[in-house]
Design an enzyme around this catalytic site. Structure first.
Site, PDB file in Angstrom:
ATOM      1  N   LYS A   1      -0.964   6.507   1.152  1.00  0.00           N
ATOM      2  CA  LYS A   1      -1.172   6.683  -0.206  1.00  0.00           C
ATOM      3  C   LYS A   1      -1.421   8.327  -0.131  1.00  0.00           C
ATOM      4  CE  LYS A   1      -4.755   4.601  -1.486  1.00  0.00           C
ATOM      5  NZ  LYS A   1      -5.161   4.005  -0.310  1.00  0.00           N
TER       6      LYS A   1
ATOM      7  N   THR B   1      -0.151  10.282   1.866  1.00  0.00           N
ATOM      8  CA  THR B   1       1.065  10.871   2.237  1.00  0.00           C
ATOM      9  C   THR B   1       2.256  10.762   1.311  1.00  0.00           C
ATOM     10  OG1 THR B   1       0.800  10.013   4.479  1.00  0.00           O
ATOM     11  CG2 THR B   1       2.943  10.605   4.165  1.00  0.00           C
TER      12      THR B   1
ATOM     13  N   ARG C   1      -9.511  13.440  -2.348  1.00  0.00           N
ATOM     14  CA  ARG C   1     -10.511  13.380  -1.900  1.00  0.00           C
ATOM     15  C   ARG C   1     -10.946  14.264  -0.525  1.00  0.00           C
ATOM     16  NH1 ARG C   1     -11.913   7.391  -1.443  1.00  0.00           N
ATOM     17  NH2 ARG C   1      -9.674   7.521  -1.105  1.00  0.00           N
TER      18      ARG C   1
ATOM     19  N   LYS D   1     -10.296   5.640  11.531  1.00  0.00           N
ATOM     20  CA  LYS D   1      -9.418   5.852  10.441  1.00  0.00           C
ATOM     21  C   LYS D   1      -8.654   7.411  10.799  1.00  0.00           C
ATOM     22  CE  LYS D   1      -8.544   6.339   5.514  1.00  0.00           C
ATOM     23  NZ  LYS D   1      -8.263   7.530   5.459  1.00  0.00           N
TER      24      LYS D   1
ATOM     25  N   ALA E   1     -14.111   4.070  -1.824  1.00  0.00           N
ATOM     26  CA  ALA E   1     -13.500   3.226  -3.003  1.00  0.00           C
ATOM     27  C   ALA E   1     -14.277   1.715  -2.626  1.00  0.00           C
ATOM     28  CB  ALA E   1     -12.221   3.138  -2.753  1.00  0.00           C
TER      29      ALA E   1
ATOM     30  N   PHE F   1      -8.089   2.740  -1.325  1.00  0.00           N
ATOM     31  CA  PHE F   1      -7.879   1.749  -0.797  1.00  0.00           C
ATOM     32  C   PHE F   1      -6.924   0.849  -2.041  1.00  0.00           C
ATOM     33  CE2 PHE F   1     -12.150   1.996   1.077  1.00  0.00           C
ATOM     34  CZ  PHE F   1     -11.602   2.190   2.360  1.00  0.00           C
TER      35      PHE F   1
ATOM     36  N   PHE G   1       9.326   3.314   7.139  1.00  0.00           N
ATOM     37  CA  PHE G   1       9.265   3.411   8.575  1.00  0.00           C
ATOM     38  C   PHE G   1      10.563   3.157   9.305  1.00  0.00           C
ATOM     39  CE2 PHE G   1       4.996   2.901   7.019  1.00  0.00           C
ATOM     40  CZ  PHE G   1       4.350   3.678   8.022  1.00  0.00           C
TER      41      PHE G   1
ATOM     42  N   TRP H   1       7.663  11.257   4.852  1.00  0.00           N
ATOM     43  CA  TRP H   1       6.807  11.315   6.111  1.00  0.00           C
ATOM     44  C   TRP H   1       7.797  12.120   7.308  1.00  0.00           C
ATOM     45  CZ3 TRP H   1       7.813   9.516  10.982  1.00  0.00           C
ATOM     46  CH2 TRP H   1       6.614   9.563  11.896  1.00  0.00           C
TER      47      TRP H   1
END
Length: 912
Positions: free
Chosen positions: A363, A365, A387, A398, A617, A648, A736, A765
């Site tokens: 998200k 990205t 955030r 993470k 979240a 999330f 991807f 990306w």
């Protein structure tokens, strides 16, 4: 009887007043301010300037310095006024000998209403008179000659004598444009007598020396005295009784003062025009994508960010609206909101996602890729609002949250680590309040009423008085007294004792580290605490209610009120005990005074990003700050876009964004961008489990249309959740390299069938904003549709019904089940008057249900509510679903194994 001659400049002032009135019709609060720096006493001109300004409707501020003030003192005052956004013009009233090049060019050209700077002179000489300020004195001379004396300047011989610098250059330029033959001379020039006798008009730029006789000036010659001594009233125009001198020369000073006011109104008009929405002149940074794509930190380090002050200027921030931290970060002051309050907002876009998996959906990205596409490739003003990441995940599993690949916030190591210290400020404030709670219990348990009261309200130097926050507590208690000695014994007891019930304390200490051994602790075990021990716990810092307050507040005063309202426990009568009751609100606000200002950074392509607040979240409301969004919406202006991200899945972060954040902010979203990946959908379709660090199984690296189709049930459900709020959905498929064209097309087709406005594959990306241009076009088109936004529930419903509405409508639960403790808490909060707050569900993010291993769209489950807590300052009730922990733990192999510092280059390694 001759008609009374109009006061010089009267028409100019009247015109200025009319122009200003028209400007104020559109912007009622606008009132230009002229600052005058004066060295020495010059009360006559001070009074003239003040009267003319009041007549036109301007404000004047005088900076009075001693007559002997040096160059550096004057420049210091100039620089202060240059950076003061409330001042629109600056004039210097100093001795002729003080006008050095250093002083003149310290003036900001756009505030130089006397036309003294090289920039304004250069524009005049170049013929760009409409873009610069022209000396009011020079203009007054020209205007009086043409209008009052009636002189046709074409072909006239004009001698400018004793003038220097900008006045000399301006007079020469203006006379030449009128067709005059202009000569310039100083008083000691040889053959001065001949030049004076040959001139039709003489303009005196400095006082005439006594040795130069007036007889050198031919009778009938028009003479204007515009020396600074004359204009300030310190010298007469000419000696009395001189034959042939024009009687209107003394009008120069009044007309010049009026023309300066006219320049001020022009300056104010330009300033207002600059505040209006305009497309940014942003210098975007070029990307040179590599294949294969390097690591995130290598990409970040390969790009040199713009200096943050340059970025700030590009997006319309004033110099006094930013506080710079290093080279690439700055805090933005909230005063900006007042300056831009009349500017229309841009479009408001939320990025949410499907139910997350260990594979990650990207998200952040997508958020960065979208704004890079909008601004760097479509030339549309846009802002990302993200955030701030917690140190817990950064060093846990993470990793960071700066985006990834060629869609990142840079420098990513500064983004992911301390940033500007906001989370540290929250930790300090939170733990100060926690310490205050236990200390108050100890002191109340070990002191008599009188001793406690005397220590709370001590006599200092023989004077005993309540502090401001103590007076507020007295008022809440209904005790309308201000003299500490006037309270009765019962009133003293009522004031001094909070009578906190330790079993009801909900305020925990926090630390910004994943530390499972702090989930349950005992405090107060030392002998000095006199038996006041109790079981407690630590939460992770971003779960602190102070973080939620920071994220939801809209001003410094609102934050202070929210901090004061925070309920930390109940007393033994069941009444709430707040931070205000503990007397700590002011101290908390002091600790948070800088944290409230959003942090400005940039993307890899040099587009602006706000990083501010970082609530999780799953255990909080999971959105960046209201203030960052509001400031960004003003900066992008009408036609621009602010793209913010919810934590999330849409069932958690997006639901809280709508029901909590939008209620607090009053902002209405235009579009939801729902992020999905083919491999995450495969997992929701029944694909094998995934373990971090272990190679992916073939189901995720080879084409499998059936798994994709089965997993799209989760995507469809999240689209339906967004539609409950009436907001159009654009699906962003984060592509991807292992995804096949058939898989991509299938996801986009099924998303549109489920009701998405559009579904677009994204390649940011691997190639940056260029790879999300199609997404940007889709978002712009969706945002052009009329919003039908609505909340999911009415806050006036009972707490239980609001929880049930979320469980059934959003998660798909059959019903809810309340534990006895949860029901007891609901009853208590309702009785205390908190029943009309929105709901913030603390639930696993890994499933729509309460069971993390239930992928796809679970059905028929009962949602267990194990506990209910209240964040009264933040403004919500948060039920805990199942066994929800507010302190994460470290895995067997945390990220910190790979993080290191090169001690020679000081470069950070291993962040991702």
């Amino acid at each position: 009887m001759q008609p009374r001659r109009a006061r010089p400049g009267q028409e100019v002032i009247q015109n200025s007043k009319e122009v200003l009135s028209l400007l104020q019709e559109k912007t009622p609060t606008f009132k230009p301010v002229l600052a005058i720096i004066q060295a020495g006493d010059d009360n006559l001109m001070q009074e003239v300037n003040q009267n003319l300004a009041e007549e036109a409707g301007l404000n004047i501020t005088h900076v009075c310095l001693p007559a002997e003030s040096g160059e550096d003192e004057i420049i210091d005052e100039i620089l202060k006024i240059n950076e003061d956004s409330r001042v629109h013009g600056l004039a210097l009233q100093i001795a002729e000998t003080s006008f050095s090049n250093k002083i003149l060019n310290a003036l900001k050209p756009e505030k130089d209403v006397d036309g003294l700077t090289d920039v304004n002179l250069g524009k005049l000489v170049r013929g760009d008179a409409h873009e610069c300020f022209i000396s009011p004195v020079a203009r007054a001379v020209i205007e009086l000659l043409e209008k009052s004396v009636g002189v046709n300047l074409d072909g006239k011989k004009i001698l400018v004598i004793g003038a220097h610098g900008s006045l000399e250059a301006t007079l020469q330029c203006l006379f030449q444009r009128k067709g005059s033959m202009t000569m310039s001379s100083q008083w000691k020039t040889p053959q001065l007598q001949g030049k004076l006798q040959d001139a039709d008009i003489v303009v005196l730029g400095s006082p005439k020396p006594e040795e130069i006789p007036l007889s050198w000036i031919q009778p009938g010659t028009t003479v204007f005295n515009c020396s600074r001594d004359f204009l300030s009233g310190r010298a007469a125009c000419v000696s009395p009784g001189v034959h042939g001198i024009s009687p209107i020369a003394e009008d120069v000073s009044l007309l010049a003062a009026a023309l300066r006011i006219q320049n001020m109104v022009s300056s104010g008009r330009r300033w207002l025009r600059e505040q209006q929405h305009r497309r940014w002149r942003l210098h975007c940074l070029k990307l040179q994508p590599l294949s294969p794509v390097p690591s995130d930190i290598e990409i970040s380090r390969a790009q040199t960010p713009k200096a943050v002050e340059i970025l700030a200027k590009e997006i319309g921030l004033l110099a006094d609206e930013i506080e710079i931290y290093g080279k690439s970060k700055a805090k933005v002051r909230l005063s900006l909101l007042e300056r831009l309050k009349d500017q229309a907002d841009g479009k408001y876009v939320l990025v949410a996602g499907i139910t997350p998996t260990p594979l990650g959906e990207g998200k952040s990205t997508v958020t960065i890729g979208l704004v890079q596409a909008l601004t760097a490739h479509l030339n549309v003003n846009s802002f990302a609002c993200l955030r701030q990441p917690s140190q817990g995940p950064t060093f846990g599993v993470k990793g960071g949250a700066a985006g990834g690949g060629y869609a990142q916030v840079i420098p990513m190591e500064e983004f992911n680590l301390h940033l500007t210290g906001d989370i540290h400020a929250i930790t300090a404030a939170n733990n100060l309040l926690a310490a205050a709670i236990d200390a108050r219990i100890l002191h109340e348990n070990t002191q008599t009423d009188k001793a406690l009261y005397n220590r709370l309200v001590p006599s200092v130097n023989g004077v005993r008085e309540f502090s401001k926050i103590q007076l507020a507590r007295l008022k809440r208690l209904g005790i309308n007294k201000t003299d500490p000695s006037a309270l009765t014994e019962e009133e003293m007891r009522k004031f001094a004792r909070l009578d906190i019930d330790p079993s009801t304390i909900t305020w925990q200490r926090v630390v910004d580290t994943n530390d499972r051994f702090l989930r349950k602790i005992t405090v107060g075990q030392a002998n000095t605490e006199k038996g006041c021990s109790r079981q407690a716990q630590f939460d992770i810092a971003v779960a602190s209610e102070i973080m939620a307050v920071l994220a939801l507040t809209d001003s410094l005063s609102d934050m202070k009120e929210r901090l004061g309202r925070m309920v930390v426990a109940s007393d033994k009568n069941g009444q709430p005990v707040t931070a205000d009751d503990l007397g700590v609100t002011g101290a908390l606000t002091v600790l948070m005074k800088d944290a409230i200002k959003p942090n400005l950074m940039q993307t890899l392509e040099g587009t602006p990003v706000f990083v501010h607040a970082g609530p999780f979240a799953n255990i909080a409301h999971g959105n960046s700050s209201v203030l960052a969004d509001k400031i960004a919406l003003k900066l992008v202006g009408e036609g621009g876009f602010v793209v913010t991200e919810a934590g999330f899945g849409a069932d958690i972060g997006m639901e809280k964004f709508f029901n909590i954040k939008c209620r607090a902010s009053g902002l209405v979203p235009s579009v939801v961008v729902l992020v999905a990946t083919v491999r995450a959908l495969k997992m929701h379709g029944g694909g094998p489990s995934v373990t971090a660090g272990v190679p992916l199984k073939k189901e995720y690296t080879e084409e499998n249309l059936q798994l994709v189709a089965d997993g799209c049930c989760n995507l469809e459900k999240q689209i339906q959740i967004a539609q409950l709020f009436g907001v159009p959905v654009v699906v962003a498929l984060n592509v991807f390299k292992t995804d096949t064209r058939a898989e991509i097309d299938l996801v986009c087709e099924l998303a549109k069938r489920a009701g998405a406005f559009n579904a677009v594959p994204c390649y940011h990306w691997s190639i940056g904003g260029k790879g999300s241009v199609d997404l940007a076009w889709a978002v712009r088109e969706a945002a052009s549709k009329e919003s039908r936004f609505q909340f999911l529930y009415d806050v006036q419903l009972p707490i239980v019904e609001k929880i049930r509405t979320i469980a059934q409508s959003v998660y798909g639960a059959k019903d809810i089940e309340l534990s006895p403790e949860a029901q007891s808490k609901i009853d208590r909060y309702t009785e205390q008057g908190f029943g009309n707050l929105p709901i913030c569900m603390a639930k696993t993010h890994l499933s729509l249900s309460h069971q993390p291993d239930k992928k796809g769209v679970p059905k028929g489950f009962i949602l267990p509510i194990s506990d209910v807590r209240a964040s009264i300052g933040a403004g919500f009730i948060y039920p805990l679903v199942g066994t929800m922990s507010t302190m994460p733990g470290l895995p067997t192999r945390p990220c910190f194994y790979d993080i290191d510092l090169d001690t020679e280059t000081e470069q950070v390694k291993g962040l991702f």
